[in-house]
Design a protein around this motif. Structure first.
Motif, PDB file in Angstrom:
ATOM      1  N   SER A  14      12.038  17.213  -5.139  1.00  0.00           N
ATOM      2  CA  SER A  14      11.457  15.841  -5.017  1.00  0.00           C
ATOM      3  C   SER A  14      12.481  15.070  -5.549  1.00  0.00           C
ATOM      4  O   SER A  14      12.476  14.514  -6.764  1.00  0.00           O
ATOM      5  N   PHE A  15      13.718  14.770  -4.752  1.00  0.00           N
ATOM      6  CA  PHE A  15      14.775  13.903  -5.166  1.00  0.00           C
ATOM      7  C   PHE A  15      14.498  12.260  -4.898  1.00  0.00           C
ATOM      8  O   PHE A  15      15.424  11.718  -5.668  1.00  0.00           O
ATOM      9  N   LEU A  16      13.673  11.917  -3.917  1.00  0.00           N
ATOM     10  CA  LEU A  16      13.907  10.572  -3.599  1.00  0.00           C
ATOM     11  C   LEU A  16      12.989   9.526  -4.828  1.00  0.00           C
ATOM     12  O   LEU A  16      11.853  10.256  -5.182  1.00  0.00           O
ATOM     13  N   PRO A  17      13.358   8.648  -4.899  1.00  0.00           N
ATOM     14  CA  PRO A  17      12.734   7.673  -5.831  1.00  0.00           C
ATOM     15  C   PRO A  17      11.445   6.937  -5.177  1.00  0.00           C
ATOM     16  O   PRO A  17      11.328   6.843  -4.187  1.00  0.00           O
ATOM     17  N   SER A  18      10.764   6.464  -6.222  1.00  0.00           N
ATOM     18  CA  SER A  18       9.553   5.805  -5.487  1.00  0.00           C
ATOM     19  C   SER A  18      10.063   4.376  -4.860  1.00  0.00           C
ATOM     20  O   SER A  18      11.269   3.775  -5.263  1.00  0.00           O
ATOM     21  N   GLU A  19       9.323   3.675  -4.191  1.00  0.00           N
ATOM     22  CA  GLU A  19       9.600   2.278  -3.495  1.00  0.00           C
ATOM     23  C   GLU A  19       9.431   1.322  -4.882  1.00  0.00           C
ATOM     24  O   GLU A  19      10.281   0.435  -4.333  1.00  0.00           O
ATOM     25  N   VAL A  20       8.987   1.482  -5.770  1.00  0.00           N
ATOM     26  CA  VAL A  20       9.091   0.431  -6.860  1.00  0.00           C
ATOM     27  C   VAL A  20      10.607   0.702  -7.488  1.00  0.00           C
ATOM     28  O   VAL A  20      11.131  -0.355  -7.661  1.00  0.00           O
ATOM     29  N   THR A  21      11.076   1.752  -7.421  1.00  0.00           N
ATOM     30  CA  THR A  21      12.612   1.978  -8.033  1.00  0.00           C
ATOM     31  C   THR A  21      13.470   1.148  -6.854  1.00  0.00           C
ATOM     32  O   THR A  21      14.548   0.377  -7.159  1.00  0.00           O
ATOM     33  N   ALA A  22      13.253   1.505  -5.640  1.00  0.00           N
ATOM     34  CA  ALA A  22      13.940   1.043  -4.368  1.00  0.00           C
ATOM     35  C   ALA A  22      13.856  -0.527  -4.409  1.00  0.00           C
ATOM     36  O   ALA A  22      14.853  -1.296  -4.190  1.00  0.00           O
ATOM     37  N   ALA A  23      12.708  -0.864  -4.523  1.00  0.00           N
ATOM     38  CA  ALA A  23      12.598  -2.653  -4.673  1.00  0.00           C
ATOM     39  C   ALA A  23      13.161  -3.183  -5.452  1.00  0.00           C
ATOM     40  O   ALA A  23      13.892  -4.301  -5.212  1.00  0.00           O
ATOM     41  N   PHE A  24      13.246  -2.622  -7.001  1.00  0.00           N
ATOM     42  CA  PHE A  24      14.037  -3.302  -7.871  1.00  0.00           C
ATOM     43  C   PHE A  24      15.646  -3.060  -7.540  1.00  0.00           C
ATOM     44  O   PHE A  24      16.066  -4.213  -7.670  1.00  0.00           O
ATOM     45  N   LEU A  25      16.069  -1.963  -6.995  1.00  0.00           N
ATOM     46  CA  LEU A  25      17.293  -1.902  -6.700  1.00  0.00           C
ATOM     47  C   LEU A  25      17.708  -2.857  -5.513  1.00  0.00           C
ATOM     48  O   LEU A  25      18.930  -3.534  -5.759  1.00  0.00           O
ATOM     49  N   TRP A  26      16.894  -3.214  -4.627  1.00  0.00           N
ATOM     50  CA  TRP A  26      17.149  -4.351  -3.340  1.00  0.00           C
ATOM     51  C   TRP A  26      17.474  -5.514  -3.934  1.00  0.00           C
ATOM     52  O   TRP A  26      18.243  -6.306  -3.788  1.00  0.00           O
TER      53      TRP A  26
ATOM     54  N   GLY B  59       0.740  -1.160   0.033  1.00  0.00           N
ATOM     55  CA  GLY B  59      -0.063  -0.004  -0.042  1.00  0.00           C
ATOM     56  C   GLY B  59       0.708   1.142  -0.050  1.00  0.00           C
ATOM     57  O   GLY B  59       0.415   2.465   0.032  1.00  0.00           O
ATOM     58  N   LYS B  60       2.232   1.326  -0.157  1.00  0.00           N
ATOM     59  CA  LYS B  60       3.148   2.358  -0.207  1.00  0.00           C
ATOM     60  C   LYS B  60       4.130   2.297  -1.330  1.00  0.00           C
ATOM     61  O   LYS B  60       5.072   1.288  -1.160  1.00  0.00           O
ATOM     62  N   ILE B  61       3.996   2.999  -2.232  1.00  0.00           N
ATOM     63  CA  ILE B  61       4.816   2.808  -3.248  1.00  0.00           C
ATOM     64  C   ILE B  61       5.428   4.246  -3.527  1.00  0.00           C
ATOM     65  O   ILE B  61       6.476   4.406  -4.424  1.00  0.00           O
ATOM     66  N   SER B  62       5.149   5.330  -2.735  1.00  0.00           N
ATOM     67  CA  SER B  62       5.986   6.423  -2.944  1.00  0.00           C
ATOM     68  C   SER B  62       7.221   6.372  -2.177  1.00  0.00           C
ATOM     69  O   SER B  62       7.383   5.197  -1.313  1.00  0.00           O
ATOM     70  N   GLY B  63       8.188   7.190  -1.912  1.00  0.00           N
ATOM     71  CA  GLY B  63       9.534   7.022  -1.698  1.00  0.00           C
ATOM     72  C   GLY B  63       9.633   6.780  -0.150  1.00  0.00           C
ATOM     73  O   GLY B  63       8.609   7.143   0.718  1.00  0.00           O
ATOM     74  N   ASN B  64      10.848   6.567   0.209  1.00  0.00           N
ATOM     75  CA  ASN B  64      11.247   6.576   1.894  1.00  0.00           C
ATOM     76  C   ASN B  64      10.329   5.506   2.576  1.00  0.00           C
ATOM     77  O   ASN B  64      10.215   5.843   3.719  1.00  0.00           O
ATOM     78  N   GLY B  65      10.347   4.384   1.861  1.00  0.00           N
ATOM     79  CA  GLY B  65       9.819   3.356   2.554  1.00  0.00           C
ATOM     80  C   GLY B  65      10.664   2.322   3.122  1.00  0.00           C
ATOM     81  O   GLY B  65      11.884   2.360   2.956  1.00  0.00           O
ATOM     82  N   LYS B  66      10.066   1.025   3.062  1.00  0.00           N
ATOM     83  CA  LYS B  66      10.944  -0.365   3.397  1.00  0.00           C
ATOM     84  C   LYS B  66      11.919  -0.442   2.620  1.00  0.00           C
ATOM     85  O   LYS B  66      13.250  -0.721   3.020  1.00  0.00           O
ATOM     86  N   PHE B  67      11.936  -0.547   1.499  1.00  0.00           N
ATOM     87  CA  PHE B  67      12.900  -0.884   0.302  1.00  0.00           C
ATOM     88  C   PHE B  67      13.944   0.221   0.294  1.00  0.00           C
ATOM     89  O   PHE B  67      15.260  -0.043   0.311  1.00  0.00           O
TER      90      PHE B  67
END
Length: 382
Positions: free
Chosen positions: A239-251, A27-35
């Motif tokens: 707005s420098f931080l990426p979405s959680e979709v990007t961070a999830a791929f990176l992880w 339910g969270k795909i904006s930035g600065n989350g779990k991933f």
């Protein structure tokens, strides 16, 4: 002739798609989350980076660095001419005058011996570019910067999992030495997220403000940690931080970093061994890894004896369905730089790399047999 062997091919390492699905279901795909948190912790623990901030690109990370250093009109920033335009643009956007340094004769990185003569009373920062993930001589650069009270930014776009061996014999990660550093996770890099980057803050002075700039100039992160009762606009930012979709791929990539790096090093060494004998003809020179640097196998390049020879090799490979490419056009020769009335610089080594450097295909799924084929075609050409 259609291209059968591209210069680059993005690689799915394992769990990228599952992590993206997990982010969406959370339910969270904006930035600065779990991933984002997982990626930050990985870099800080593995490489001793003081504080990390994922960004939407390395360009964004460089722009954050320029903001943190409070670059303003009248400031001068020294950097190599042989680099990508983002290295310069980030500081030009703040009004800085760019002072270009020539490359080394033995490597595309900046010639550290020429830095001192470029420093003036207006110099505020030195931006170091570790070309191909191969370290510049950071002991000499940091010593000079400390003497003149200058900031050092490491443009480590190429440099994930690459190290510098300092004068004490200690191996330290590139990106952990300068006051600030920036990384890229563009699809052409070793570790990717399509587009993506990261700012590393190694100087405590910048840690708190970096978070505010990263969060659009607000203290939003402090609010979510319960440190303030509401968040406000407290500084400049974007707005420098990426979405959680990007961070999830990176992880998903970071989970497999060692495997990816081992494969790339295997392929890089295969190229080097195949081409070593051919290079003795004198038509091209293979890359040099200084004793103070490690090799992260980001780029396999060589430097041709003439521009004509490079064009001939590119054409030969392309005729056989293989894409090899040159790299940067030295920024001091660019229409934009010249349009600003800048001096007509004579940076001989930088121009050599512009005219003669050739990059060969290097990606995880490249087969060693293709490297044999490429080497044979080069041998037929030189």
């Amino acid at each position: 002739m259609s291209i059968k062997v591209p210069f680059n091919k993005p690689y799915l390492a394992g769990n990228e798609l599952q992590h993206i699905e997990s982010a969406i279901k959370s339910g969270k795909i904006s930035g600065n989350g779990k991933f984002t948190f997982l990626c930050h912790r990985f870099f800080e623990d593995r490489y001793n980076f003081k504080k990390c901030f994922l960004t939407s690109s390395c360009t964004d990370a460089l722009e954050m660095a320029a903001l943190l250093l409070e670059i303003s009109p009248g400031d001068e920033v020294i950097m190599p001419a042989f680099t990508f335009v983002s290295t310069a643009n980030a500081f030009v956007l703040r009004g800085a005058k760019i002072i270009f340094c020539d490359s080394r004769i033995d490597h595309p990185g900046m010639d550290e011996s020429k830095l001192k003569q470029l420093i003036t009373e207006r110099t505020k920062a030195i931006v170091v570019v570790h070309y191909a993930g191969v370290a510049c001589n950071m002991d000499s650069i940091m010593k000079l910067a400390n003497h003149y009270n200058l900031f050092v930014v490491e443009d480590a776009a190429h440099s994930i999992d690459s190290y510098y061996i300092n004068s004490a014999g200690k191996k330290v990660a590139l990106g952990s030495i300068g006051h600030l550093s920036t990384f890229s996770f563009h699809e052409t890099k070793n570790i990717i997220s399509g587009e993506g980057g990261m700012l590393v803050v190694n100087d405590e002075r910048f840690k708190k403000r970096a978070e505010i700039i990263w969060e659009k100039g607000t203290n939003r992160s402090a609010f979510f940690r319960g440190e303030v009762d509401k968040y406000n606009w407290v500084d400049v930012g974007s707005s420098f931080l990426p979405s959680e979709v990007t961070a999830a791929f990176l992880w998903g990539q970071l989970e497999n970093l060692d495997r990816i790096q081992n494969r790339r090093l295997e392929l890089w060494n295969k190229y080097y061994n195949c081409l070593s004998e051919i290079s003795e003809c004198g038509d091209f020179k293979l890359p040099i890894i200084p004793k103070y640097a490690t090799n992260n196998a980001h780029i396999f390049y060589f430097v041709c004896s003439t521009p004509k020879k490079r064009s001939k090799i590119i054409a030969k490979l392309k005729a056989n369905g293989i894409l090899a490419v040159f790299h940067y056009i030295s920024l001091h020769t660019s229409p934009y730089y010249k349009s600003k009335g800048n001096d007509n610089l004579d940076l001989k080594n930088s121009q050599i790399y512009t005219d003669r450097l050739l990059r060969l295909p290097l990606f995880y799924e490249l087969e060693p047999g293709i490297i044999d084929q490429i080497s044979n075609l080069i041998n037929e050409t030189v």
